[in-house]
Design an enzyme around this catalytic site. Sequence first.
Site, short mmCIF file in Angstrom:
data_model
loop_
_atom_site.label_atom_id
_atom_site.label_comp_id
_atom_site.label_asym_id
_atom_site.label_seq_id
_atom_site.Cartn_x
_atom_site.Cartn_y
_atom_site.Cartn_z
N ASP A 178 8.44 23.70 10.85
CA ASP A 178 7.99 25.01 10.40
C ASP A 178 7.72 24.16 9.32
OD1 ASP A 178 10.98 24.11 10.41
OD2 ASP A 178 10.96 26.02 12.26
N ASP A 216 4.88 29.84 20.42
CA ASP A 216 6.24 28.65 20.57
C ASP A 216 7.75 29.77 20.60
OD1 ASP A 216 8.41 28.67 18.01
OD2 ASP A 216 6.51 29.02 17.34
#
EC number: 2.4.2.29
Length: 379
Positions: free
Chosen positions: A94, A268
């Site tokens: 990320d 996720d």
Amino acid sequence: MTAIRYEFIKTCKQTGARLGRVHTPHGSFDTPTFMPVGTLATVKTMSPEELKAMDSGIILSNTYHLWLRPGHEIIREAGGLHKFMNWDRAILTDSGGFQVFSLSDFRRIEEEGVHFRNHLNGDKLFLSPEKAMEIQNALGSDIMMAFDECPPFPATFEYMKKSVERTSRWAERCLKAHERPQDQGLFGIVQGGEFEELRRQSAKDLVSMDFPGYAVGGLSVGEPKDIMNRVLEFTTPLLPDNKPRYLMGVGSPDSLIDGAIRGIDMFDCVLPTRIARNGTCMTSEGRLVVKNAKFARDFGPLDPNCDCYTCKNYSRAYIRHLMKCDETFGIRLTSYHNLHFLLNLMEQVRQAIREDRLGDFREEFFEQYGFNKPNAKNF
């Protein structure tokens, strides 16, 4: 040749969910899929070999945390994140944006980037689109995320509009700063809260930049599930059919199924490992808190319908004993089971899409798990 390629396989005639495969420099994985989260270059208490045994094709790591410890330069020197953590399958990182907005008490957003304090020691730090790209290029993940602003829920239309416009400008800067497009695919993140007009604007901006994949951000931040589903219903159709779609931070079984029905390919969440650490387990018959006294003499497996390592070898009574004694092995066993449960759930979802019966599967699963009951728990 782009680093990331999406292969469409089929659409579920009953729901519109899609079956596909994402190809990366470190192998392919079938979608819809769940990605275990390895924040600090490890999925808590799990070895890479165990993750492979449960058929995980991609895991997630965290740019913000790895920037602070051990530092992206050290990981670059090690030969990149794959070598550093001995994982030869796909990795998604990320951008660090969510952590800046969720962990730091002090933060100041400017056009250039975000000033904030290190949550570990209070030092002043600055993260910009360019810095987020530099860190992720050093990490060498297969999929990297554009640096975006993560607005809170709820936020006003005016605030969200400015935020979406800034996120689009930052996305453009990320594309310019990205130095390894040939072996790292950069995904854009669609924001806009619950406002359809702003989601449309955000998607239009990002799709025009032609990212190899797209994420739907700003959900699973405290909004009710029906709002999340409604936002997905009008957001995913705005994204290209030939690119992967990723719903960030979602991992409860009901949301995985509902997200897949609305066209999402990748999910996720830290949920399975986080709840495992306090003894909460997902089972085919619903949520089970193995620490509870009623399991002290229960010599059956966590889930009688599960064939994972934990359920094949250990009893509820034994795992409860380990948890009550603060033995790490107990957390390893519950973590293994929860991760296996979600990865196996996604295989069941994929099979239901193959058979054009995901709607029926959803009803059966919700009934068995207990999501249809009054006061049903989230997981």
